[in-house]
Motif scaffolding. Structure first.
Motif, PDB file in Angstrom:
ATOM      1  N   GLY A 169       0.418   5.197  -1.656  1.00 32.00           N
ATOM      2  CA  GLY A 169       1.395   5.240  -2.736  1.00 32.00           C
ATOM      3  C   GLY A 169       1.536   6.619  -3.337  1.00 32.00           C
ATOM      4  O   GLY A 169       1.429   7.628  -2.643  1.00 32.00           O
ATOM      5  N   THR A 236      -3.136   0.053  -3.853  1.00 35.80           N
ATOM      6  CA  THR A 236      -1.863   0.678  -4.187  1.00 35.80           C
ATOM      7  C   THR A 236      -1.611   0.583  -5.680  1.00 35.80           C
ATOM      8  O   THR A 236      -2.339  -0.093  -6.419  1.00 35.80           O
ATOM      9  CB  THR A 236      -0.691   0.064  -3.394  1.00 35.80           C
ATOM     10  OG1 THR A 236       0.463   0.907  -3.524  1.00 35.80           O
ATOM     11  CG2 THR A 236      -0.348  -1.330  -3.897  1.00 35.80           C
ATOM     12  N   HIS A 276      -5.301  -3.533  -6.771  1.00 32.41           N
ATOM     13  CA  HIS A 276      -4.160  -2.960  -7.493  1.00 32.41           C
ATOM     14  C   HIS A 276      -4.557  -2.909  -8.956  1.00 32.41           C
ATOM     15  O   HIS A 276      -5.049  -3.897  -9.504  1.00 32.41           O
ATOM     16  CB  HIS A 276      -2.924  -3.847  -7.297  1.00 32.41           C
ATOM     17  CG  HIS A 276      -1.626  -3.224  -7.736  1.00 32.41           C
ATOM     18  ND1 HIS A 276      -1.425  -2.732  -9.005  1.00 32.41           N
ATOM     19  CD2 HIS A 276      -0.450  -3.034  -7.074  1.00 32.41           C
ATOM     20  CE1 HIS A 276      -0.186  -2.268  -9.099  1.00 32.41           C
ATOM     21  NE2 HIS A 276       0.416  -2.436  -7.943  1.00 32.41           N
ATOM     22  N   GLU A 285       5.927  -1.930  -4.262  1.00 33.12           N
ATOM     23  CA  GLU A 285       4.794  -1.245  -3.645  1.00 33.12           C
ATOM     24  C   GLU A 285       3.920  -2.190  -2.818  1.00 33.12           C
ATOM     25  O   GLU A 285       3.157  -1.739  -1.964  1.00 33.12           O
ATOM     26  CB  GLU A 285       3.944  -0.535  -4.698  1.00 33.12           C
ATOM     27  CG  GLU A 285       3.101  -1.445  -5.579  1.00 33.12           C
ATOM     28  CD  GLU A 285       3.816  -1.931  -6.819  1.00 33.12           C
ATOM     29  OE1 GLU A 285       3.166  -2.547  -7.672  1.00 33.12           O
ATOM     30  OE2 GLU A 285       5.035  -1.693  -6.918  1.00 33.12           O
TER      31      GLU A 285
END
Length: 318
Positions: A169, A236, A276, A285
């Motif tokens: 990312g 991410t 995450h 994402e």
């Protein structure tokens, strides 16, 4: 249940923690062990209040869910008191010098937690504070999140050293702290970003030095498929960080090949875990099948913010 006297491992009395570079690998390990112990006690309903009568000042420039809840609940569970202070309600929001706020505030409370945009402001605050300062998020680093991530990985895998942690990312504050965390713990830290969105070069350089000292490695690439090969952990974050939402539309096309989806994760190990830091934008994402799938540990990860921050608060205040 009556409280018993215990002694935790980490001792950071009076020290500020602005990045994980402020801690030795052994100190991070001790914090993780303490957090795991406190998590067990909390789930068993066992009372532990070593910070009875202590106060934490919490300065927020940005909106927050997990950070405010975890620090405030954590301080309460430890027997202390947390004071929420929005910059809009403080004189610092009207131009009072940081040194004046820091000098005065640190005479009232036992520790200060700051969530703001500018890392330089947190560094300046720490220089003038007589109380330890904890960085709860800046534009450069997010150390408390990285500690929670390490605890979550250790719980899932049983170890940290030698594992491959892959972040896909934007090269933001989360990626910076993950690179440092992986380097400190002897892991293989890989960050995959689109060209032009790589992590800060100085952060990467410092992480590379730390990795060499601890038997780990650090790599930055523009190839997400190569990055996730044999990954133990795939991580991410949102494509546009808080305060940079205006970049969202411009980033969507550039970042689309970096979406964590079924196709991408096929390169990882069969027992990989997905992390995450939240909030998440499902379908951007990360694909829904991944973040809500069997490999996802996002809610355990979010809970672990509470436990690592409790360990950190005890370590710096006691």
């Amino acid at each position: 249940m009556a409280e018993e006297t215990i002694s935790l491992q980490a001792n950071l009395t009076g020290r500020s923690v602005l990045t994980l570079l402020d801690l030795e690998a052994e100190e991070i390990s001790a914090l993780l062990d303490d957090a795991a112990y406190l998590k067990t006690r909390q789930r068993n309903g066992e009372l532990y209040q070593p910070l009875l009568g202590k106060s934490l000042g919490m300065i927020f420039e940005n909106a927050s869910t997990r950070t405010r809840l975890s620090f405030e609940a954590g301080m309460t569970q430890l027997g202390g008191h947390a004071l929420f202070l929005s910059s809009r309600d403080m004189q610092i929001g009207r131009g009072e010098p940081i040194q004046d706020t820091a000098n005065v505030m640190s005479r009232y409370v036992d520790a200060v937690m700051i969530r703001t945009n500018s890392h330089a402001e947190v560094e300046e605050f720490s220089q003038h504070s007589n109380a330890p300062v904890i960085n709860a998020l800046t534009d450069n680093y997010h150390p408390c999140q990285a500690l929670a991530d390490l605890l979550t990985i250790k719980e899932a895998k049983g170890t940290l050293k030698g594992l491959k942690l892959c972040y896909v990312g934007d090269g933001n504050n989360v990626s910076h702290s993950l690179l440092v965390a992986a380097a400190k713990m002897g892991m293989e830290g890989v960050v995959a970003t689109p060209p032009g969105y790589e992590p800060d070069r100085e952060v990467v350089k410092r992480a590379e030095q730390v990795a060499q000292e601890n038997g780990g490695s650090v790599k930055v690439t523009n190839d997400p498929d190569d990055a996730v090969v044999n990954a133990d952990v795939i991580y991410t974050d949102v494509w546009a960080s808080m305060g940079y939402e205006a970049e969202q539309s411009a980033k969507e096309k550039v970042f689309q090949p970096y979406q964590v989806n079924e196709k991408l994760v096929r390169q990882a190990k069969d027992d990989y875990i997905f992390l995450h830091c939240l909030p998440a934008h499902r379908g951007e994402e990360v694909h829904t099948d991944i973040i809500d799938g069997p490999h996802s540990e996002i809610y355990e990860e979010a809970e672990n913010r509470l436990h690592v921050q409790k360990a950190l608060l005890v370590a710096v205040i006691q």
